[in-house]
Design a protein around this motif. Structure first.
Motif, mmCIF file in Angstrom:
data_model
loop_
_atom_site.group_PDB
_atom_site.id
_atom_site.type_symbol
_atom_site.label_atom_id
_atom_site.label_comp_id
_atom_site.label_asym_id
_atom_site.label_seq_id
_atom_site.Cartn_x
_atom_site.Cartn_y
_atom_site.Cartn_z
ATOM 1 N N ALA A 251 9.231 4.991 1.212
ATOM 2 C CA ALA A 251 8.844 4.254 -0.011
ATOM 3 C C ALA A 251 7.789 3.204 0.322
ATOM 4 O O ALA A 251 6.778 3.063 -0.378
ATOM 5 N N LEU A 252 7.982 2.490 1.429
ATOM 6 C CA LEU A 252 7.041 1.436 1.828
ATOM 7 C C LEU A 252 5.657 2.030 2.090
ATOM 8 O O LEU A 252 4.628 1.466 1.703
ATOM 9 N N ASP A 253 5.681 3.181 2.725
ATOM 10 C CA ASP A 253 4.432 3.853 3.070
ATOM 11 C C ASP A 253 3.729 4.403 1.827
ATOM 12 O O ASP A 253 2.511 4.357 1.698
ATOM 13 N N THR A 254 4.513 4.896 0.882
ATOM 14 C CA THR A 254 3.933 5.503 -0.327
ATOM 15 C C THR A 254 3.347 4.440 -1.257
ATOM 16 O O THR A 254 2.251 4.600 -1.786
ATOM 17 N N TYR A 255 4.092 3.363 -1.466
ATOM 18 C CA TYR A 255 3.682 2.402 -2.505
ATOM 19 C C TYR A 255 2.937 1.201 -1.958
ATOM 20 O O TYR A 255 2.335 0.453 -2.726
ATOM 21 N N LYS A 256 3.019 0.998 -0.628
ATOM 22 C CA LYS A 256 2.280 -0.099 0.030
ATOM 23 C C LYS A 256 2.630 -1.457 -0.573
ATOM 24 O O LYS A 256 1.764 -2.318 -0.730
ATOM 25 N N HIS A 257 3.900 -1.613 -0.933
ATOM 26 C CA HIS A 257 4.323 -2.927 -1.416
ATOM 27 C C HIS A 257 4.904 -3.718 -0.243
ATOM 28 O O HIS A 257 4.795 -3.305 0.911
ATOM 29 N N GLN A 258 5.526 -4.892 -0.530
ATOM 30 C CA GLN A 258 5.836 -5.795 0.572
ATOM 31 C C GLN A 258 7.197 -5.543 1.245
ATOM 32 O O GLN A 258 7.326 -5.765 2.444
#
Ligand code: 9Z3
Length: 314
Positions: A251-258
């Motif tokens: 998820a972090l990699d896909t959406y590039k959120h914090q």
């Protein structure tokens, strides 16, 4: 999880009915954010509770996502204690800050009716039946007096999607002072309005087969287009612990959120892992802490508000 791109967000209005009051709510959220940032506060938008996906337009049956709303409601209290102003976007009738502490209590059993003199009656409260009520009431009234909490309700997935988009746009002007804490349990599947039967599905037609579409991943445009300077945290829920971290990093990699807060359904109130691009932190609630009434949300909020400070100062 597959994903459809909400860059096709024009599809959002066609396939997900727009709530009637969305413009009013957007304005209320924008004013709230502006007022609190002017007073030196940060603003967190918390989503909480599960979304409801109707199977019929005149809905008798629906698909629900599990969430009591406890995570969102208790987190709201800890954010308020840290000085944040809170927009609480929650499922209708799920748990709310402060009142969540008394959900098991029948209010009428706590009240006594006293006749002082003829025609004058006084209702008194048995405080033993409402643990810690004076402190909680004081805290609640402080929050209300300053107007630190803005509750907004959703029931259906459509309402959730439109209200979250409106919130992102309303908070965009305050840039990095905004935090999104997306704890709501959101359906991955839905039936588009155009394919939904109007009336109640008849069991006399035999076994039911439903085909559902993938819900567009709203996190993508939220991070990229609607509130690109905000500090965004999503929650990852799994029932199989062995895939939890892999899914959180994905998820972090896909959406590039914090940050992603990863949790397993059965252990969610005692163990979570915060995953960011810089660190991975396990938060555990010991039995002793639980006995003392400590909640894991206190630890989550401490960690994330520190990370938010760091993000703002960068
Ligand atoms: C969560 O993981 C929350 O921590 C819980 C809290 C819903 C488990 P309760 O309200 O439970 O205290 O009873 N929320 C996110 C769930 C979710 O739908 N996440 C999606 C996913 O995991 C991503 S947005 O795929």
């Amino acid at each position: 999880m597959a994903s459809c791109d909400v860059a096709s967000s024009c599809r959002m209005n066609e396939e997900f009915a727009v709530p009637k009051d969305v413009e009013e709510v957007r304005t209320a959220m924008a004013n709230f954010a502006e007022r609190h940032v002017a007073a030196g506060r940060r603003v967190v938008l918390i989503t909480s509770g599960g979304t409801k996906v109707p199977l019929e337009s005149r809905t008798v049956r629906f698909l629900d996502n599990f969430s009591s709303g406890r995570r969102g409601a208790s987190s709201a209290e800890y954010f308020l204690a840290k000085g944040y102003a809170v927009i609480f976007l929650h499922r209708h009738r799920s748990l709310c800050p402060y009142t969540r502490l008394y959900t098991g209590v029948n209010l009428l059993d706590c009240l006594t009716l006293n006749t002082i003199q003829e025609g004058t009656e006084l209702v008194t409260v048995d405080q033993r039946k409402l643990p810690n009520i004076t402190n909680i009431l004081k805290r609640y009234q402080e929050v209300q007096t300053v107007g630190l909490l803005l509750p907004v309700e959703f029931s259906t997935l459509s309402e959730y999607l439109h209200l979250l988009k409106a919130a992102a746009q309303a908070l965009s002007p305050i840039g990095s002072k905004a935090m999104f804490y997306l704890a709501a349990a959101v359906s991955d599947f839905y039936i588009p309005a155009s394919e939904m039967p109007e009336h109640k599905i008849q069991s006399s037609n035999g076994p039911l087969q439903i085909s559902m579409k993938m819900v567009p991943k709203i996190l993508k445009p939220l991070v990229k287009d609607w509130a690109p300077k905000a500090f965004v945290i999503s929650f990852k829920l799994e029932t199989d612990p062995s895939i939890l971290l892999e899914r959180a990093y994905c998820a972090l990699d896909t959406y590039k959120h914090q940050a992603v807060v990863a949790n397993v359904l059965d252990t969610r109130h005692g163990y979570v892992v915060i995953v960011t691009k810089d660190f991975q932190k396990e938060l555990v609630l010991t039995d002793k802490e639980a006995e003392r009434g400590v909640e894991i949300e206190d630890k989550i909020v401490k960690n994330l508000s520190n990370a938010h400070s760091h993000f703002i100062n960068q």
